[in-house]
Design an enzyme around this catalytic site. Sequence first.
Site, PDB file in Angstrom:
ATOM      1  N   TYR A 159     -52.993 -22.641 -21.938  1.00  0.00           N
ATOM      2  CA  TYR A 159     -52.678 -23.963 -21.390  1.00  0.00           C
ATOM      3  C   TYR A 159     -53.923 -24.615 -20.790  1.00  0.00           C
ATOM      4  CZ  TYR A 159     -50.911 -27.540 -18.211  1.00  0.00           C
ATOM      5  OH  TYR A 159     -50.710 -28.722 -17.546  1.00  0.00           O
ATOM      6  N   HIS A 202     -58.240 -39.006 -15.868  1.00  0.00           N
ATOM      7  CA  HIS A 202     -57.613 -38.703 -14.576  1.00  0.00           C
ATOM      8  C   HIS A 202     -58.281 -39.444 -13.416  1.00  0.00           C
ATOM      9  CE1 HIS A 202     -55.596 -35.716 -16.902  1.00  0.00           C
ATOM     10  NE2 HIS A 202     -55.125 -35.032 -15.869  1.00  0.00           N
TER      11      HIS A 202
END
Length: 514
Positions: free
Chosen positions: A55, A85
């Site tokens: 992940y 982000h």
Amino acid sequence: MMTQSVTLGTAETSVSEIAAIAYGAEVLLEASALDGMLNVHEKIRQAIADNKVIYGLTTGVGDLVTQRLSPEQISDVQLNMLKSHACGIGPVLAQHEVRAMMAVMIKSLLQGFSGVSPSLVQTMAEMLNKGVVPWSPAKGSVGYLIATAHIGLSVFGYGKSYYLGELLPAREALERAGIAVRIPGPREGHALVSGTYEITALGCLAAGSLSALVPVADAAGGMSLEVLKGNIRGYDARLHALRPHKGQQETARILRCLLSDSEILDKYRDFRVQDALSLRCIPQIHGAVRDVLSYCQKILTTEVNSVTDNPVFMIEDGELNVLPGGNGHGAPVALCLDALTIAIAQLSTGSQARSDRLTNSHLSGLPAFLVADGGANSGMMIPPYAAAALAGENRALAAPASVHTVSTCAGQEDHISMGVTAARNAIDAVENAIDIVAIEILCATQAVEFHRPLRASAGTELVLARVRQRVAFRQSDTEMYPDMLAVRELIKQGDIYQALKPIIFPTAVNGESA
């Protein structure tokens, strides 16, 4: 100029050490921690070569977890993650706040469970030591992701950074400082945004500021009781032994030390049987603040020394083991910081009540608004108004932020901590509290003069002497705000606390533990 250094590694790092780095301490890195990072990083590179599913490394993040990435995409994806982000909005973070975040990030990565290269933390430490501080807006974080993304961009030469105070394109800032611009390696975008670094760093700063303020607030409260001809029997050790909360007993002890040798208190020993709660209950109020602060410092210390990345990487029996989880959820720190802001509000309202009482001739027995020639002069009439405004703001800030969770990221992150808001509230509240206590001290030092020639207590005389170095006794109206600012600076810079330490901790002066 740096006056100290802090070594970060696998040994415990304190809240005060994070604050020291925030305000300029040099960062040293433990060699064995760097070796541990390298070991895990090499296993990560092997896992990529073996095409394992990990992940945030060989997959997307959040709701894009099902998307697979090729080894060739990894570096670009790590950088893209930072670019996408970096969504900060609002006012800009102070440079010391960003430095604190970087210190917490470095500390976490040094634990060796994030898979990043040692050169990443070496670059970040070099930035701190050479005066390169990433630029980031303060708002937009639900608990992580925002400020750390801006910091990450700057580490790799994107975004903006300060170099020795000058705001520049990040690449130029790095080049001027002689720091090589790196290309992101595996996990070196994701690892920078997936922890509780923002909350923890800001929390350390708030807790540190409050820790320095509480003894000064004790002194301010003690001064108020003294000039109001109060009854010190409410601070008797025998009374507090019957309700032995640690903070309460410690506050009462400090007040007894501060209020020793007072001719004012001796003269008015039996003037009043019982005082108002804001005077009588300083041990109970400030003691409760101390207990919450102690709890918060314990939580923050644990968090500073934790790994809050996701996933984490362990080597077991020579093999890489990947553990996805939720250590990045900010609930533990968010909840304690909400409690801290409530405690700050309690301290603030107590101080504000005493300032109001000091200037109220109907309650104080002192000249109205602490000026001899009233009517022609307003004296100290308005500073308690300012304290009331700030105390009101602190009550609003004390509304818990952590309860306002919402669903984000297409339902993948459906319970968020709002920990950065909790931390921001605590920082704002403690700054307000410094001004509130400064106003109480300004009023109390003015009031002392109306008791002359009686000598005040040891603590009061010391505070008065410090204040009088910058603020004169007020005989008529002049601009008030410079005096308020001067007392604030005496508190903020630690002058008053340092002056009081020999009285508050007499055994420490003799080389013993306090």
